[in-house]
Design an enzyme around this catalytic site. Structure first.
Site, PDB file in Angstrom:
ATOM      1  N   HIS F  14      13.526  17.137  51.865  1.00 18.26           N
ATOM      2  CA  HIS F  14      14.640  17.748  52.592  1.00 18.26           C
ATOM      3  C   HIS F  14      15.880  16.875  52.429  1.00 18.26           C
ATOM      4  O   HIS F  14      15.829  15.781  51.890  1.00 18.26           O
ATOM      5  CB  HIS F  14      14.300  17.965  54.081  1.00 18.26           C
ATOM      6  CG  HIS F  14      14.223  16.735  54.920  1.00 18.26           C
ATOM      7  ND1 HIS F  14      14.346  16.764  56.298  1.00 18.26           N
ATOM      8  CD2 HIS F  14      14.027  15.429  54.591  1.00 18.26           C
ATOM      9  CE1 HIS F  14      14.223  15.544  56.772  1.00 18.26           C
ATOM     10  NE2 HIS F  14      14.034  14.713  55.774  1.00 18.26           N
ATOM     11  N   CYS F  33      19.936   9.765  54.859  1.00 16.96           N
ATOM     12  CA  CYS F  33      19.275  11.078  54.915  1.00 16.96           C
ATOM     13  C   CYS F  33      20.147  12.171  54.304  1.00 16.96           C
ATOM     14  O   CYS F  33      19.661  13.285  54.068  1.00 16.96           O
ATOM     15  CB  CYS F  33      18.918  11.452  56.350  1.00 16.96           C
ATOM     16  SG  CYS F  33      17.691  10.349  57.070  1.00 16.96           S
ATOM     17  N   HIS F  39      15.328  13.603  49.787  1.00 21.17           N
ATOM     18  CA  HIS F  39      14.201  12.662  49.822  1.00 21.17           C
ATOM     19  C   HIS F  39      13.027  13.439  50.441  1.00 21.17           C
ATOM     20  O   HIS F  39      13.131  14.653  50.620  1.00 21.17           O
ATOM     21  CB  HIS F  39      14.563  11.421  50.632  1.00 21.17           C
ATOM     22  CG  HIS F  39      14.876  11.717  52.056  1.00 21.17           C
ATOM     23  ND1 HIS F  39      16.092  12.245  52.451  1.00 21.17           N
ATOM     24  CD2 HIS F  39      14.122  11.634  53.176  1.00 21.17           C
ATOM     25  CE1 HIS F  39      16.070  12.450  53.748  1.00 21.17           C
ATOM     26  NE2 HIS F  39      14.890  12.085  54.223  1.00 21.17           N
ATOM     27  N   HIS F  41       8.924  13.445  52.719  1.00 19.78           N
ATOM     28  CA  HIS F  41       7.995  12.837  53.678  1.00 19.78           C
ATOM     29  C   HIS F  41       6.607  13.459  53.540  1.00 19.78           C
ATOM     30  O   HIS F  41       6.473  14.597  53.098  1.00 19.78           O
ATOM     31  CB  HIS F  41       8.474  13.072  55.116  1.00 19.78           C
ATOM     32  CG  HIS F  41       9.806  12.506  55.422  1.00 19.78           C
ATOM     33  ND1 HIS F  41      10.051  11.159  55.491  1.00 19.78           N
ATOM     34  CD2 HIS F  41      11.009  13.095  55.676  1.00 19.78           C
ATOM     35  CE1 HIS F  41      11.322  10.946  55.790  1.00 19.78           C
ATOM     36  NE2 HIS F  41      11.935  12.101  55.894  1.00 19.78           N
ATOM     37  N   ASP F  79       4.379  23.276  52.340  1.00 26.27           N
ATOM     38  CA  ASP F  79       3.755  22.175  51.593  1.00 26.27           C
ATOM     39  C   ASP F  79       4.231  22.169  50.140  1.00 26.27           C
ATOM     40  O   ASP F  79       4.222  23.205  49.476  1.00 26.27           O
ATOM     41  CB  ASP F  79       2.231  22.305  51.636  1.00 26.27           C
ATOM     42  CG  ASP F  79       1.563  21.089  51.024  1.00 26.27           C
ATOM     43  OD1 ASP F  79       2.102  19.973  51.145  1.00 26.27           O
ATOM     44  OD2 ASP F  79       0.497  21.257  50.402  1.00 26.27           O
ATOM     45  N   HIS F  80       4.644  20.990  49.691  1.00 28.46           N
ATOM     46  CA  HIS F  80       5.156  20.812  48.323  1.00 28.46           C
ATOM     47  C   HIS F  80       6.384  21.688  48.076  1.00 28.46           C
ATOM     48  O   HIS F  80       6.594  22.183  46.971  1.00 28.46           O
ATOM     49  CB  HIS F  80       4.056  21.040  47.279  1.00 28.46           C
ATOM     50  CG  HIS F  80       3.132  19.854  47.160  1.00 28.46           C
ATOM     51  ND1 HIS F  80       2.216  19.540  48.127  1.00 28.46           N
ATOM     52  CD2 HIS F  80       3.028  18.880  46.223  1.00 28.46           C
ATOM     53  CE1 HIS F  80       1.567  18.434  47.765  1.00 28.46           C
ATOM     54  NE2 HIS F  80       2.039  18.003  46.630  1.00 28.46           N
ATOM     55  N   GLU F 124       7.383  12.444  61.191  1.00 29.59           N
ATOM     56  CA  GLU F 124       8.103  12.444  59.915  1.00 29.59           C
ATOM     57  C   GLU F 124       7.781  11.176  59.130  1.00 29.59           C
ATOM     58  O   GLU F 124       7.629  11.213  57.915  1.00 29.59           O
ATOM     59  CB  GLU F 124       9.602  12.533  60.201  1.00 29.59           C
ATOM     60  CG  GLU F 124      10.406  13.075  59.053  1.00 29.59           C
ATOM     61  CD  GLU F 124      11.852  13.302  59.437  1.00 29.59           C
ATOM     62  OE1 GLU F 124      12.231  14.454  59.667  1.00 29.59           O
ATOM     63  OE2 GLU F 124      12.617  12.313  59.513  1.00 29.59           O
TER      64      GLU F 124
END
Lengths: 135, 135, 135, 135, 135, 135
Positions: F14, F33, F39, F41, F79-80, F124
């Protein structure tokens, strides 16, 4: 050959300083670890023994036995203690994780009744740890 | 209302004893935690702030800001220190996890710039922890 | 010989794909890791240095120094970055954990001031990790 | 050479006892692990494969493939099972962590399609684990 | 009011099935948890007591005392046992985490000598847990 | 009333920025951020459902069912993925943990077939997490 590991924890305080250094040198080398009042950690100790599982037992070493040895030889002497002042086998040693791990090895190595001591891993914080294999 | 939590760690030593107790009473009440040389822990501190996320930012509170407040008000004063001797705001207090958590609350509660302090959770070992919510 | 390990974390995004593959080949090989928008991880990096503890210090290497080297050489370049686009030393490399670990080794190996770099361990998720020892 | 590790978990029950021992001998050797009703664990299995990353893929082994092999060959046979009664490949074996790890090695070693099986690590509780490297 | 939590672990086996269901119903409802041989877990039990810290002690409750109560009333009865067969207080109860947590509450609630039992948290696997607060 | 929690993980990328802010404002508010490349998580999602255990099952909610709902409604969509670009239900939302948790609540709350959604906890990083309870 199988490697069997027993994990334990103990809580102790210590202060890193070299009595042959000046206060300034100690502060330069050990920084906040040299604060005169000391500080402490929840140490995590992992003891690994290598050997062949017994045919009758499937055990390299009975972990209940290893647990008792670690308790008697190590934990009873360091848990809830000040490592600089209260522990005979650390007298005269700067209690870094490296030196503590080596001292634990010297004590435990002759006490292992089955298999051979393979490694001592000592975690001082979640980010800092050391391992000694008698090399 | 959303609850935002920042986790930090610090390493400190302490000794549990009540100066109004005899040595025997201290040993009876605090057991090995009363050992004269003290001992230490890697404390885990969780600070929870409750509030509405900002429309412009999506943040209840910027965790970088909360991190700096916790560092300045708490960690810089307790990390690598002896909680009985080195920490002004713990003077005269038996430094149990309960009392430390309450002292942290008193310090942090007026410093939170957005939202409201909701909880202080303090873990002393992997098995022992306390939580205070200002009740 | 003692092995000293420093653990750090960083958060980054990446996409696994080989520019010499077709989209179909990339999807077949890398599956959801090849999604065009990329994804990310909280990487856990463990750097292990092997050496003799100093007689004056009890340290194989001062972990504060190792921490600064890791921060300057690695974390400042990869934390909160896109590993395919933002990191000079990963240009032209498919950023699998294997390739990242090897790239970190190449950078850190000549920078260790005491002892020798022994291992780079990189955890991509709680279930997937790699280790490189310069072999 | 890079070492790639896949972590999995499974929940199973077992009872440690040697049918050639008397009840008294079993109780003496295996203590509460010999309780007739058995007991159980959340096992953590780590499978490590060593090899060279592929030039086209950056993978020693595709962890999705390794995951499927571990699922098919191991997890589907032991998860939510009684290790003494329900698992063909453990028949006649005292299901200590040592023996289970060795049995997993025998099964997985010929199934690894790229690289070579390097280690099986099996954690029985947070304090007890074993590792087998085919030595 | 401060909340004090003691964490313990125990290893046990169980089987989820309702004797009033047919085998088919049990398999449909409980799936692999109904396998006839049973399976097991490393349970993590967290017991939280709420109260005022004592002025003389700084303790809501002495965690050594709480530890002994949990050991005597719970752990000695369930550790290394089969929860369906070996535990008197679980007789006739389907040993889901929900039902076990409630049974632990009933036992512990009248035994807490200082403060009040506030919560029982029981983790069955790293992904599944329950909490009961006597509501 | 018992609280049942299912933990899952997903890996996503994100970027935090507000399109109505200038680049300078975004950098001032969101710091690293807001890096343009984004980047990522490894998010940890905990979903808690509150209810009465069924008399026939001992379950508040069958965690296999809850797992499938979380997979279908949430994990398959995030996811991914890149949370700013690939997820329909996050369009136009700054993907802070606070906003993501609230979005997950809106989706899951009407889908829980037994009991009531009680909390969404989203971690996170190991140090930063949020919780939303529909308040």
């Amino acid at each position: 050959m199988i490697y069997v590991t027993r994990r334990s924890t103990f809580s102790a305080s210590h202060r890193l300083f070299n009595p042959q250094f000046s206060e300034e040198q100690n502060a330069a080398v050990f920084d906040k670890c040299a604060n005169p009042g000391g500080h402490g950690h929840n140490y995590v100790l992992e003891v690994t023994v290598a050997g062949e599982p017994g045919i009758d037992t499937g055990y390299v070493i009975d972990l209940k036995v290893l647990k008792q040895i670690i308790k008697k030889e190590i934990l009873d002497k360091v848990d809830h203690k000040h490592l600089n002042h209260d522990v005979a086998f650390l007298k005269g040693i700067i209690p870094t994780a490296e030196n503590i791990a080596r001292a634990f090895w010297e004590i435990l190595e002759p006490k292992i009744p089955r298999g051979k001591l393979h490694a001592i891993r000592l975690q001082e914080t979640e980010n800092n740890s050391v391992e000694y294999k008698g090399e």
